[in-house]
Write a protein that holds these residues in place. Structure first.
Motif, PDB file in Angstrom:
ATOM      1  N   ALA A   3       0.830  -1.205   0.000  1.00 46.57           N
ATOM      2  CA  ALA A   3       0.000   0.000   0.000  1.00 46.57           C
ATOM      3  C   ALA A   3       0.859   1.248   0.000  1.00 46.57           C
ATOM      4  N   ALA A   4       0.367   2.280  -0.664  1.00 52.57           N
ATOM      5  CA  ALA A   4       0.979   3.603  -0.624  1.00 52.57           C
ATOM      6  C   ALA A   4       0.126   4.485   0.277  1.00 52.57           C
ATOM      7  N   LEU A   5       0.768   5.201   1.177  1.00 53.07           N
ATOM      8  CA  LEU A   5       0.057   5.952   2.205  1.00 53.07           C
ATOM      9  C   LEU A   5       0.564   7.380   2.284  1.00 53.07           C
ATOM     10  N   SER A   6      -0.348   8.327   2.321  1.00 52.66           N
ATOM     11  CA  SER A   6       0.034   9.721   2.508  1.00 52.66           C
ATOM     12  C   SER A   6       0.668   9.915   3.882  1.00 52.66           C
ATOM     13  N   PRO A   7       1.771  10.662   3.967  1.00 54.69           N
ATOM     14  CA  PRO A   7       2.355  10.931   5.286  1.00 54.69           C
ATOM     15  C   PRO A   7       1.430  11.769   6.168  1.00 54.69           C
ATOM     16  N   TYR A   8       0.480  12.502   5.568  1.00 49.92           N
ATOM     17  CA  TYR A   8      -0.506  13.229   6.371  1.00 49.92           C
ATOM     18  C   TYR A   8      -1.341  12.246   7.185  1.00 49.92           C
ATOM     19  N   HIS A   9      -1.780  11.164   6.553  1.00 50.85           N
ATOM     20  CA  HIS A   9      -2.586  10.169   7.267  1.00 50.85           C
ATOM     21  C   HIS A   9      -1.786   9.485   8.376  1.00 50.85           C
ATOM     22  N   LYS A 124       0.571  20.550  10.521  1.00 54.47           N
ATOM     23  CA  LYS A 124      -0.660  21.341  10.526  1.00 54.47           C
ATOM     24  C   LYS A 124      -1.810  20.656   9.789  1.00 54.47           C
ATOM     25  N   GLY A 125      -1.555  19.495   9.217  1.00 54.69           N
ATOM     26  CA  GLY A 125      -2.642  18.766   8.570  1.00 54.69           C
ATOM     27  C   GLY A 125      -2.921  19.167   7.140  1.00 54.69           C
ATOM     28  N   GLY A 126      -1.983  19.812   6.471  1.00 54.96           N
ATOM     29  CA  GLY A 126      -2.109  20.079   5.049  1.00 54.96           C
ATOM     30  C   GLY A 126      -2.813  21.343   4.631  1.00 54.96           C
TER      31      GLY A 126
END
Length: 323
Positions: A3-9, A124-126
């Motif tokens: 899986a590829a995952l956003s670092p934000y998540h 800061k959550g993007g």
């Protein structure tokens, strides 16, 4: 299934991250880090308070890195080049002209600015789309190149809803996950349910490879039936092992189990930029971008990935169970 995952998540431990860390054999994310040795990373953390704070938010996940569940690359290949390509498209590609005012022109000028800017936005959550958009688009590009499944949250923003319109629904299943848990507990349940997780991951991976190669999974009902069967087997095994999972160390992080809907959708590789441009045009009343007199129209950039698509798993929490 990888899986590829956003670092934000991962930074906020959102459901897509927790689902990936439970279900995928390996999860690959993007870590802003200086190229080079461990000493270079330590030096960057010493010089940048933002980078140090960011690294501290990922400390809980260290056992997952050590066991190979989490990583930043596959066979030495990471998403940095894909992020750079997406950033260049955001800045220069006429297809996404509506987004050009958001572009961070100096993002790659120096390593220090790059690390500071991304670390600050992750914490800061993007809120800075000049960073979050190319980062999300870069993750999709990396996944398309490597045949990975991208983990996504359910649509809430205007851009996410526009993105959903670009998707082709492949399947939907209901799965229990640990929406909150320590790394050690995630490793424990992965061990307890290893057989069921392997069967489910393999079934989803077959579909991901079909989507990546341009084929339609709907042409193979048996493949979709395998995912549904493996999902039911995993949910049953999770239920059988629930007492073992939640027993033990009371010093462990308070755990939360949640039933989630997991919807697989096939998306174009540029879904992030395309949907964001559509949302931007909607917010501006559909007006075409205005260019100063004499400014040359930028070309549509050649894209090596062309019309490639990527399989995404949209994770939406349903019920909640506290322990």
């Amino acid at each position: 299934m990888d899986a590829a995952l956003s670092p934000y998540h991962l930074t906020t431990r959102e459901p897509p991250a927790m689902a990936a860390l439970l279900l995928a054999e390996r999860t690959v994310t993007f870590m802003p880090a200086p190229r080079g040795s461990r000493e270079a990373i330590e030096q960057a953390a010493a010089e940048s308070p933002e980078y140090l704070r960011f690294m501290q938010t990922w400390e809980w996940s260290m056992p997952l890195w050590e066991h190979g569940v989490l990583g930043t690359a596959l066979d030495g290949d990471d998403a940095l080049g894909d992020l750079h390509t997406a950033w260049r498209q955001l800045s220069d590609d006429e297809r996404y002209a509506a987004l050009r005012p958001l572009a961070r022109t100096g993002l790659f000028e120096t390593q220090r600015e790059f690390l500071d800017a991304i670390s600050r936005d992750l914490l800061k959550g993007g809120p800075d789309p000049g960073i979050s958009l190319p980062l999300a688009a870069g993750i999709d590009r990396f996944a398309a190149r490597r045949g990975l499944v991208v983990m996504r949250s359910s649509a809430s923003s205007l851009a996410q809803k526009a993105e959903a319109q670009l998707g082709r629904r492949v399947f939907a299943v209901a799965l229990p996950i640990l929406a909150q848990a320590s790394a050690s507990k995630l490793l424990e349940i992965r061990s307890l349910l290893a057989d069921e997780l392997e069967e489910l991951a393999d079934a989803i991976n077959e579909i991901a490879q079909l989507v990546s190669s341009g084929d339609d999974p709907a042409d193979d009902p048996g493949m979709l039936a395998r995912v549904e069967h493996a999902s039911r087997a995993f949910a049953h095994a999770f239920d059988c092992e629930r007492d073992a999972v939640f027993a033990g160390d009371r010093n462990d992080l308070h755990m939360i189990e949640r039933m989630t809907s997991v919807t697989a959708v096939s998306l174009p590789v540029d879904a992030v930029l395309r949907s964001s441009a559509s949302a931007m045009r909607s917010l501006s009343g559909g007006a075409k971008s205005r260019r100063p007199a004499g400014l040359q129209t930028l070309p549509v950039l050649a894209d090596a990935l062309g019309a490639r698509r990527v399989l995404s798993l949209v994770v939406k929490p349903l019920g909640e169970r506290h322990r």
